[in-house]
Design a protein around this motif. Structure first.
Motif, PDB file in Angstrom:
ATOM      1  N   ASN A   5      37.709 -33.711  -4.230  1.00 54.91           N
ATOM      2  CA  ASN A   5      37.334 -34.682  -3.203  1.00 54.91           C
ATOM      3  C   ASN A   5      38.555 -35.438  -2.696  1.00 54.91           C
ATOM      4  OD1 ASN A   5      34.632 -34.021  -3.325  1.00 54.91           O
ATOM      5  ND2 ASN A   5      34.143 -35.593  -4.819  1.00 54.91           N
ATOM      6  N   ARG A   6      39.509 -35.734  -3.600  1.00 53.36           N
ATOM      7  CA  ARG A   6      40.713 -36.444  -3.186  1.00 53.36           C
ATOM      8  C   ARG A   6      41.546 -35.587  -2.240  1.00 53.36           C
ATOM      9  NH1 ARG A   6      43.184 -36.929  -7.840  1.00 53.36           N
ATOM     10  NH2 ARG A   6      41.788 -38.582  -8.527  1.00 53.36           N
ATOM     11  N   ILE A   7      41.689 -34.302  -2.568  1.00 57.13           N
ATOM     12  CA  ILE A   7      42.455 -33.400  -1.685  1.00 57.13           C
ATOM     13  C   ILE A   7      41.757 -33.251  -0.340  1.00 57.13           C
ATOM     14  CG2 ILE A   7      43.263 -31.029  -1.392  1.00 57.13           C
ATOM     15  CD1 ILE A   7      43.619 -30.876  -4.417  1.00 57.13           C
ATOM     16  N   SER A   8      40.449 -33.057  -0.367  1.00 51.05           N
ATOM     17  CA  SER A   8      39.684 -32.922   0.880  1.00 51.05           C
ATOM     18  C   SER A   8      39.813 -34.164   1.741  1.00 51.05           C
ATOM     19  CB  SER A   8      38.212 -32.657   0.564  1.00 51.05           C
ATOM     20  OG  SER A   8      38.053 -31.492  -0.205  1.00 51.05           O
ATOM     21  N   LEU A   9      39.745 -35.324   1.098  1.00 53.26           N
ATOM     22  CA  LEU A   9      39.838 -36.575   1.850  1.00 53.26           C
ATOM     23  C   LEU A   9      41.217 -36.742   2.468  1.00 53.26           C
ATOM     24  CD1 LEU A   9      38.404 -39.202   2.634  1.00 53.26           C
ATOM     25  CD2 LEU A   9      39.262 -40.214   0.528  1.00 53.26           C
ATOM     26  N   SER A 174      36.643 -29.127   2.289  1.00 55.33           N
ATOM     27  CA  SER A 174      35.909 -29.234   1.021  1.00 55.33           C
ATOM     28  C   SER A 174      35.577 -27.859   0.475  1.00 55.33           C
ATOM     29  CB  SER A 174      34.620 -30.049   1.226  1.00 55.33           C
ATOM     30  OG  SER A 174      34.915 -31.344   1.668  1.00 55.33           O
ATOM     31  N   TRP A 175      35.128 -26.969   1.357  1.00 51.80           N
ATOM     32  CA  TRP A 175      34.754 -25.617   0.919  1.00 51.80           C
ATOM     33  C   TRP A 175      35.973 -24.846   0.422  1.00 51.80           C
ATOM     34  CZ3 TRP A 175      36.049 -20.766   3.047  1.00 51.80           C
ATOM     35  CH2 TRP A 175      35.346 -19.684   2.492  1.00 51.80           C
ATOM     36  N   MET A 176      37.079 -24.924   1.166  1.00 54.52           N
ATOM     37  CA  MET A 176      38.279 -24.177   0.781  1.00 54.52           C
ATOM     38  C   MET A 176      38.907 -24.734  -0.495  1.00 54.52           C
ATOM     39  SD  MET A 176      40.166 -23.184   4.391  1.00 54.52           S
ATOM     40  CE  MET A 176      40.179 -24.860   5.026  1.00 54.52           C
ATOM     41  N   VAL A 177      38.914 -26.074  -0.615  1.00 55.91           N
ATOM     42  CA  VAL A 177      39.473 -26.678  -1.837  1.00 55.91           C
ATOM     43  C   VAL A 177      38.612 -26.337  -3.039  1.00 55.91           C
ATOM     44  CG1 VAL A 177      39.937 -28.873  -2.978  1.00 55.91           C
ATOM     45  CG2 VAL A 177      40.652 -28.540  -0.616  1.00 55.91           C
ATOM     46  N   ARG A 178      37.278 -26.405  -2.837  1.00 61.42           N
ATOM     47  CA  ARG A 178      36.364 -26.063  -3.940  1.00 61.42           C
ATOM     48  C   ARG A 178      36.565 -24.614  -4.382  1.00 61.42           C
ATOM     49  NH1 ARG A 178      32.065 -26.985  -1.477  1.00 61.42           N
ATOM     50  NH2 ARG A 178      31.934 -29.205  -1.950  1.00 61.42           N
ATOM     51  N   LYS A 179      36.762 -23.723  -3.404  1.00 63.78           N
ATOM     52  CA  LYS A 179      36.978 -22.316  -3.735  1.00 63.78           C
ATOM     53  C   LYS A 179      38.340 -22.121  -4.392  1.00 63.78           C
ATOM     54  CE  LYS A 179      36.771 -17.691  -1.688  1.00 63.78           C
ATOM     55  NZ  LYS A 179      36.568 -16.910  -0.438  1.00 63.78           N
ATOM     56  N   ALA A 180      39.335 -22.881  -3.929  1.00 62.78           N
ATOM     57  CA  ALA A 180      40.692 -22.718  -4.461  1.00 62.78           C
ATOM     58  C   ALA A 180      40.801 -23.189  -5.904  1.00 62.78           C
ATOM     59  CB  ALA A 180      41.698 -23.471  -3.584  1.00 62.78           C
ATOM     60  N   ILE A 181      40.090 -24.291  -6.242  1.00 62.93           N
ATOM     61  CA  ILE A 181      40.209 -24.832  -7.606  1.00 62.93           C
ATOM     62  C   ILE A 181      39.025 -24.439  -8.480  1.00 62.93           C
ATOM     63  CG2 ILE A 181      41.553 -26.778  -6.751  1.00 62.93           C
ATOM     64  CD1 ILE A 181      39.142 -28.549  -7.175  1.00 62.93           C
ATOM     65  N   MET A 182      38.229 -23.464  -8.022  1.00 63.69           N
ATOM     66  CA  MET A 182      37.117 -22.992  -8.842  1.00 63.69           C
ATOM     67  C   MET A 182      37.587 -22.502 -10.214  1.00 63.69           C
ATOM     68  SD  MET A 182      34.209 -20.142  -7.918  1.00 63.69           S
ATOM     69  CE  MET A 182      33.755 -21.052  -6.431  1.00 63.69           C
TER      70      MET A 182
END
Length: 457
Positions: A5-9, A174-182
């Motif tokens: 969330n911090r990266i997305s923000l 958010s989607w790309m960061v979530r996928k990247a740090i999955m």
């Protein structure tokens, strides 16, 4: 706030700021371009009027008015004013129309030759024309209706696109960061589930270029060293306990033989019995340590289909032999699912040890030499509840109840080492079961063992 969330923000805020600055920059450029373009049109109109005045020594203002009305390039709400050298209005493109003008504008125009200004919705362009015979001040005013509409339209387009694209940026980021740090999330889940019973857990890494894979490799290396150290510690405990049992057995045998010797007086027999009691406690401690080390590894225990009620009956029978005065009341809940729930996959020998230890604990710390055992179930779990009357534990002692060598105030005057419940917890962990201590009412201790329903193979 989580890392994703911090990266997305941060990315979304950066995009919003940059896109906002770009939108403002585009709007300012477009607005200035509109202003310059309209200024050029007013200037062209003013120059045509001056050319007309210069071509006619005696201007025909009616002809000029007719030309203004029929011009192909006529501007919206266009008005033309011509003043003489005395600042007197000598021509107006619209007869009878009340037109506001300021003397200061004409004086400024005489000094600076031309000016452009905006008043309300209208824009003015003025120019000073000096001939040999006369001086003229020409003021052209008009409203840039179409240019302003385009600017307003551009403003709304930029505002709406700003809101839409910043929202899209947030969701996409958010989607790309979530996928990247999955992989990091999976890494966290595996680490969270590691305990002393599954130190062989390792994280699968695909390459050495990814930072997460590098951390996983270092974590696996660290777990190798921890597992090796832990195994050495367990092996030392097991070997030491095993080696100590042989000399202790010999000492016990020799003391018992000496006690049975008729030539020994009563005082010596009493002394030997005290020593024998201490040796038996030491033997029990070593046996508990050996059992504790053996229950650390899940792989050493083969599982089979067993019934909890049968194990309980065996455990109760053992307790009755050791404590014949102790009464155990047994009850089973009337439930249709109970018959199926009683069957679980487990190791019969060590589970019986766990149940025996809990019953023994209830016996030792009971004030009325009585305990109640109840078997029940719900839609997901089987429960074995063991309750007795006696001194209860405070909240601080409850937190460390299942730690090794932990003994509460209610253990004063009783023989033990504080390893029984630790062994119970280890055995239950192997079977994915849990044990919980509570005080349902005053001077009542309740241990509840929960077995989750298992898929039987």
């Amino acid at each position: 706030m989580t890392l994703k969330n911090r990266i997305s923000l941060l990315v979304s805020i950066s995009f919003a700021v940059l896109y906002g600055l770009a939108s403002v920059f585009v709007y300012v450029l477009a607005s200035n371009f509109r202003k310059e373009e309209f200024n050029d049109r007013l200037e062209i109109k003013a120059l045509k009027t001056i050319k007309f005045l210069s071509d006619h020594k005696i201007p025909d203002y009616n002809l000029l008015r007719l030309m203004d009305k029929n011009s192909l390039n006529k501007l919206y709400n266009e008005k033309t004013l011509i003043f003489d050298s005395n600042f007197k209005l000598i021509y107006s493109s619209i007869d009878g129309a009340k037109i506001n003008w300021y003397l200061t504008d004409l004086k400024y125009l005489k000094k600076n030759k031309s000016f452009f200004k905006k008043q309300g919705e209208n824009e003015f362009y003025g120019i000073f024309f000096d001939t040999n015979d006369k001086d003229y001040y020409v003021l052209i005013s008009a409203k840039d209706r179409y240019g302003n509409r385009k600017t307003v339209y551009l403003k709304y387009i930029l505002l709406i696109s700003y809101l839409v694209f910043t929202s899209i940026c947030w969701f996409l980021t958010s989607w790309m960061v979530r996928k990247a740090i999955m992989p990091l999330g999976l890494f966290h889940q595996k680490i969270k589930n590691i305990n002393e019973n599954n130190l062989d857990t390792r994280i699968v890494s695909k390459s050495n270029k990814n930072e997460i894979d590098l951390i996983a490799n270092e974590f696996n290396f660290m777990m190798d060293r921890i597992e090796e150290s832990y195994q050495k510690q367990k092996e030392f405990t097991a070997h030491a306990s095993h080696e100590l049992r042989t000399p202790l057995s010999r000492i016990t045998s020799q003391i018992e033989n000496k006690i049975n010797d008729p030539n020994i007086n009563n005082e010596s027999k009493s002394f030997l019995k005290t020593i024998l009691s201490d040796v038996n406690q030491l033997t029990e401690l070593i046996h508990s340590l050996l059992l504790l080390s053996k229950t650390d590894n899940r792989k050493t225990h083969e599982k089979e289909l067993i019934r909890i009620d049968e194990l309980l009956f065996n455990a109760i029978e053992k307790i009755n032999k050791s404590y014949p005065d102790f009464i155990i009341l047994f009850d089973m809940e009337d439930n249709e699912q109970l018959e199926t729930a009683l069957e679980i996959q487990g190791n019969k020998n060590i589970l019986e040890i766990a149940l025996t230890n809990v019953l023994k604990n209830a016996c030792v710390y009971s004030t009325n030499k009585q305990a109640e055992v109840t078997i029940s179930c719900d839609t997901a779990n089987l429960y074995v509840s063991i309750a007795n009357n006696g001194k209860t534990l405070d909240s601080e002692k409850q937190l460390n109840l299942f730690q090794p060598f932990m003994r509460g105030k209610n253990a004063t005057g009783t023989i033990g080492f504080g390893l029984g419940l630790r062994i119970v917890q280890r055995i239950l962990n192997i079977h994915n079961a849990t044990i919980h201590y509570s005080i349902p009412k005053e001077n009542t201790n309740l241990f509840q063992i929960k077995f989750p329903f298992q898929t039987k193979s």
